[in-house]
Each structure stands twice: as C-alpha cells, then as structure tokens.
Enzyme design. Sequence first.
Site, PDB file in Angstrom:
ATOM      1  CG  HIS A 332      -2.016  -0.886   1.269  1.00  0.00           C
ATOM      2  ND1 HIS A 332      -3.280  -0.528   0.887  1.00  0.00           N
ATOM      3  CD2 HIS A 332      -2.087  -2.195   1.615  1.00  0.00           C
ATOM      4  CE1 HIS A 332      -4.090  -1.566   1.007  1.00  0.00           C
ATOM      5  NE2 HIS A 332      -3.386  -2.600   1.439  1.00  0.00           N
ATOM      6  CG  HIS A 375      -2.797   2.335  11.026  1.00  0.00           C
ATOM      7  ND1 HIS A 375      -3.315   3.533  10.579  1.00  0.00           N
ATOM      8  CD2 HIS A 375      -1.482   2.558  11.266  1.00  0.00           C
ATOM      9  CE1 HIS A 375      -2.351   4.438  10.540  1.00  0.00           C
ATOM     10  NE2 HIS A 375      -1.227   3.860  10.952  1.00  0.00           N
ATOM     11  CD  GLU A 381      -6.647   6.462  11.015  1.00  0.00           C
ATOM     12  OE1 GLU A 381      -7.513   5.731  10.486  1.00  0.00           O
ATOM     13  OE2 GLU A 381      -5.443   6.150  11.082  1.00  0.00           O
ATOM     14  CG  HIS A 405     -10.820   3.697  14.243  1.00  0.00           C
ATOM     15  ND1 HIS A 405     -10.904   3.414  12.897  1.00  0.00           N
ATOM     16  CD2 HIS A 405     -11.802   2.968  14.836  1.00  0.00           C
ATOM     17  CE1 HIS A 405     -11.880   2.544  12.687  1.00  0.00           C
ATOM     18  NE2 HIS A 405     -12.440   2.272  13.852  1.00  0.00           N
ATOM     19  CG  HIS A 411      -7.904   1.734  13.217  1.00  0.00           C
ATOM     20  ND1 HIS A 411      -7.064   2.462  14.036  1.00  0.00           N
ATOM     21  CD2 HIS A 411      -7.604   2.121  11.949  1.00  0.00           C
ATOM     22  CE1 HIS A 411      -6.316   3.264  13.309  1.00  0.00           C
ATOM     23  NE2 HIS A 411      -6.606   3.063  12.033  1.00  0.00           N
TER      24      HIS A 411
END
Length: 479
Positions: A332, A375, A381, A405, A411
Amino acid sequence: MYLCVSILGLNKEETKSLYEKSCEGQFMLQEEERMHKSCASVRLKYMSGFGNEHVSEDPRCPGALPEGQNNPQVCPYGLYAEQLSGSAFTCPRPTNKRSWLYRILPSVCHKPFEPLNEGHLTHNWDEVEPDPNQLRWRPFEIPKAPQNKVDFVSGLHTLCGAGEPRGRNGIAIHIFVCNTSMLNRCLYNSDGDFLIVPQQGKLLITTEFGKMLVEPNEICVIQQGMRFNVEVFGETRGYILEVYGAHFELPDLGPIGANGLANPRDFLVPVAWYEDCQVPGGYTVISKYQGKLFAAQQDFSPFNVVAWHGNYTPYKYHLEKFMVINSVAFDHADPSIFTVLTAKSTRLGVALADFVIFPPRWGVANNTFRPPYYHRNCMSEFMGLIKGHYEAKEEGFQPGGASLHSMMTPHGPDAECFEKASKAKLEPERVAEGTMAFMFESSLSLAITKWGLQTSKRLDKNYYKCWEPLKSHFNSKRK
C-alpha cells in the site's frame, strides 16, 4: 416582485423552495409552471481556481468595481467599500488572504449581539470522561417536518474535537441534520473555517460572494468571518470539519510532481450576486464566537455585495474530480495520497487536520492484502460515509453514520473482510465502486461530547464485536 434563482439539478419540487419572498417569509408561487421552466434553463455560474485573485461584479451593475484602487472617496453606485481579512496584514504573500467587498450598506449596521441558545453546539471537551475505544455511530437521525422544523444552525451537533477557539488552535467535528431552510437569518464563524460535507440533500448556500449549490459528493469551504445562509429541499444531513487558526490549502505534491490529487482548476468560486432587500420584521445575523452563538438584528439582507475582488472566498469542489494515485506493484501507499485539503499545524509535515477521501479506483497490487491494513496511529481518524459500502467494513458502517479511531487505538478490517481478502484471487479490480468514504484526520487527541456518547443515542455499542471472530492462523511448523 419575483426573485427567480435557477439552480442546475433541482427538480420541480425543489425549485418551489426558491420562490420564498425572503423579506416577508411568504411564498410567491403564481405562474408556477412558467417560472419553473424559465428557471430550469439557467445555471449558477462559478469561477475556477484555488486561492486565485478573483474579480466579480453583478451584471445588473456593470462597472461597480472601482478602477485602479480599493477604497475611492466615492464608490460607484454609491456603494460602501469593506475589506474582509482572512490573515494578518503582514503575512507573506503566499499566505496573505483578503477580499474587498462593495456593498449597499456595510456589515457594521446592526443592533448589539446578544447570547443565543447554541443547542448541541459546544467546545466543552470535558463533559464526559475520555473514551479510548473504537467508536462507531449508526446514521444520525434527521428530525421530521413539520412537527419539528430544524434549520442548518439549529441542527448543528458537535460530536468531538480538541483545542480552543480563543487560543486559535484546534478542531471540532459537527454533524448537521435539518429539514427546513434558514429564513431571514445567516451565520458567520468568528472561530475558524467550516469544511461542509453534505451526505443527504442539496444545499443552496448564499454567501456575501454569491451563491453555491452543493450536492452530496461535493464539499464546500466557508472561511472564517463569511456570512452565509443555507436553503434545503427536504431532509438533509452531513458532516462539518471546523478548524481554528489555520485555513485549508492544497497538500504539497513532492515527488508526485506538478499535477495530481485535487487539481486547483477544479475548485469553484461563486460570482457576485446581491439583493437590495429591506426586512421590516428583522434579519438575524448569528455569530459563532469563542464557541458560543450570538445574534444581532438588522433591517436589511446581508447579501448586498454588488461586486468584490480578492483571494479570500468561499469555494466548492466535486470529489469525482480527484485524480487518484495508487500502488501499481505491491503493498500500500500510505492514505495521505488521498488528501484533498490540509490545514497545517505549526510543526513541519504535521497537519492540524486533513480531509482525505477513498474514491473509486483500480486495485492491482500483486501478492498484497489489498484492504486497509491493521493500524495504530499517532493521529486521530474520524470517518464518514457519503454513499455505498466501505471496503474494510461492508456491514455496520452506513451512509450518514461515522466512526472514530482515536490516537493509538488499534483498528483495521473486520473478520469477514480479512478472510475474504486473504483468499481472493488477485486480479485487477475496481475498488469502492459506487462508494465515497472520507476521513477527517487530526494530530490532536479528540474528545467526544456528551451528545456523541449519550444524547444522540446513535452509538453502536457492539462495534468491537466485528473483530472478535478473528482467529489465529499461526503454525510454527509451516511458513
């Protein structure tokens, strides 16, 4: 006298709402069919460019802008010159924001401000004890009209935030739910900028600079001090990111180069439009000041700006214009590549708040777990969903709902998503088709309000259970 504002994309029923006689609050609906047909053919006009020096005057008063100077002894048409400053006078040119407005009466003509009940709008971050859990909210309920008429201001609900407007450093995240238009009243924010994300229903926003129609999958920014009014056409809901002490800007592109992400040309600024309107019953100007609401009365419309020029304006942007960048080999790229706008903090490379989207795109990464990874983050977030199904949690996270989060709270994908993506055949595929999720990310540790945790009654107390089915696949005998 009929005021016919024609809006691209409004249907017949929505167009009816625009025939309010704004000075008296009565409807003028004679010759409805004829007026709807004439309105439908006209479009709101915009100027393009992010942060540009724009010039605009209402075509009904050609030459309203003074030539060669900002503040002549006598302005054309007997107008008043008024400067709106969005930065200190001495800021460097790249960050210096101001516009000159030429108006029928200056904005100083009002009665004294008095406190106004702010409802569920707050900046009290100590109402309830901190909660570090993963939090998710079901879609926020919209009041039903006509039993409970609620306009944009009355429908503001603060969900979470941090910092302090008096210290000019912080953010707040609000939910707005409304079902009726603001009648003979406007709002301006003395504390900071509003980034508005409609999720359900169109917003016709009248500002001192002109009109904007903002639909779901678009956003708009109303910067500090700008007066605006919101008309709606039924049940309406959305999200607001408020920042204190900074303005939104385009993120730096670094090695991406000169083009990509949100391109400056796709941001739209309204053109000048005015109404010379006396309001015998009183027009209410609402100020959000130090986290509280105050109201002042005047007997004329504040949208009396005949011409303006400058680089400090409201603007809107359509999220489908975003040029997506993604991994084309493996792994990613970090989600910062999806940043539309950022409000920078005083620390280099650290945002006070970012507005990030997860639009439809191609997924082609080889030998890669393609959904978002698990993560823990030094940032907070907050996520919302405008439409569709978010790839990491197709169940439970719904349009009009939200999740938070918090800082260093773990999460990631739910159990179903993990199992499915771990076994999927890796072929080029469309990701998030028909979906638009977004994130407000902040370097601040966000506190939840009492409304968010309790009063709203939308908190999903079973959210944590989506990870409980995750099981160990560890086998020390097999790599």
